[in-house]
Design an enzyme around this catalytic site. Structure first.
Site: not given
Ligand code: NAG
Ligand code: NAG
Ligand code: NAG
Ligand code: NAG
Ligand code: NAG
Length: 367
Positions: A88, A90, A134
């Protein structure tokens, strides 16, 4: 809250009002407080811990406890044959990974660049800026992964996904025969945007050679590492990054892990600081513009914050220092090392670096 007047008195310093004496019991807490004040959390204290499958997450510094400067978390889990979380990104949070003990793998990929993977052992570090895909995988039974996430508050994701945890023994993680890694399912992952989690299509490469993938053009535990370009992920093997020697009180070796250049607008730094036994007079007092935290990684650190009594903390213990609260620190051991996390771009680590000199060693001189 009982704590607010204490903070006020601590930051006022001298006694305009006759302060009730702050005690060690006031300083030591089990859970990171709901607003910034000086505190110490012992290693493996509860601190808002939750379990996600076999993974146990603790939060010695939270958004509320740091004024949303940063979150400091610890993850303990058994080794696993699976990724610890589905890959995913951020968009708003910059996440850093430090190996306190044991081994884990960390993958990071910026769109358009080759996927990087490293096997991290004690003292290794990986830096994952915003918008970097990551994931990680726990490899050894006694592994502790320290996470530093900026800005603070990211723990809300774990509160939402996890199961509240309490323990009478403060065991690092709960023994369990479960082989699952603990990641939420793909359908749950796709609903986490409000926590700044965006799943990405990604196949974690497995072609590691000597702890690194790709193995070509990669220096990993074989030579020096540099911090990365802004917004690019990078990895520093323990002791192989840049180092500086300060001789201001005893010796201190500062190894920057994130500098202002990498942090960009997020305005923070991370370093390790290795201290020799203090040889001179009383240690200097610092007052910083931003919140800061020490996590001991080796040895024992003596620290005195605001009006609180002097305390000595050991491996995995965390001391939190709010902005503008004076503190002193030193060690009585021959060699103590701490992870230092700070808001702002002129914190203690940067001050020591600019007052010090470049240094090629992880050890200090013999005199
Ligand atoms: C879990 O703990 C948090 C405080 O850390 C609390 O607000 C929440 O209500 C708890 N949840 C449950 C289900 O007990
Ligand atoms: C990350 O990506 C999002 C979506 O493309 C974008 O809005 C945001 O500005 C990016 N963040 C940074 C720090 O580049
Ligand atoms: C892996 O490590 C071995 C032993 O140190 C070394 O001989 C070999 O060249 C390394 N391979 C790569 C691709 O770096
Ligand atoms: C440090 O922060 C100040 C204020 O946020 C900013 O003006 C300055 O450019 C920053 N320096 C670096 C090297 O990022
Ligand atoms: C950077 O952080 C420091 C310390 O928290 C703070 O005083 C300063 O205002 C911040 N600068 C910016 C531009 O956010």
């Amino acid at each position: 809250m009982l704590t607010s007047p204490l903070v006020l008195l601590a930051s006022l310093g001298a006694g305009l009002v006759q302060a009730q004496q702050n005690t060690l019991d006031d300083l030591f807490v089990d859970n990171a407080p709901s607003s910034p004040r000086p505190y110490v959390i012992p290693h493996y204290a509860n601190s808002h811990s939750v379990t996600i499958g076999p993974q146990l997450y603790r939060f010695p510094v939270t958004g509320p406890s740091s004024g949303y400067a940063f979150t400091l978390m610890g993850t303990n889990a058994p080794s696993s044959g699976n990724l610890g979380v589905l890959p995913h990104i951020h968009r708003r949070h910059y996440e850093n990974f430090f190996a306190l003990k044991g081994r884990f793998q960390l993958w990071a990929q910026k769109s358009g660049s080759e996927q990087q993977g490293r096997l991290l052992t004690q003292g290794d570090f990986g830096s994952v800026p915003r918008n970097t895909t990551h994931t990680f995988q726990m490899l050894d039974p006694d592994t502790e992964m320290v996470g530093i996430i900026v800005p603070g508050g990211f723990e809300d994701l774990f509160y939402a996904l996890g199961t509240n945890y309490t323990s009478g023994t403060d065991t690092p993680y709960v023994p369990s025969v479960s082989q699952e890694a603990g990641s939420p399912s793909a359908s749950i992952m796709s609903q986490l945007q409000k926590y700044d989690v965006y799943p990405e299509t990604f196949k974690a490469r497995r072609d590691f050679v000597n702890g690194s993938a790709p193995s070509h053009n990669t220096v990993w535990h074989t030579g020096s590492n540099e911090l990365g370009e802004p917004a690019r992920p990078y990895f520093l093997a323990g002791g192989y990054g840049p180092k500086y020697l300060s001789s201001e009180h005893g010796y201190q070796i500062i190894q920057p892990l994130v500098e202002p250049k990498q942090a960009q607008d997020l305005n923070y730094t991370i370093s390790t600081i290795s201290l020799s036994r203090q040889t001179k007079d009383s240690p200097p007092s610092y007052t910083l513009d931003g919140a800061a935290a020490f996590e001991v990684t080796e040895g024992a650190l003596s620290i005195q914050i605001g009006d609180f009594p002097l305390v000595t903390i050991m491996t995995g213990d965390v001391a939190f220092i709010p902005a503008q609260v004076p503190f002193t620190y030193y060690t009585e051991t021959a060699f103590t090392k701490v992870l230092f996390i700070a808001s702002g771009n002129n914190s203690l680590d940067q001050q020591l670096i600019s007052g010090g000199k470049q240094w090629d060693w992880v050890t200090f001189p013999k005199y």
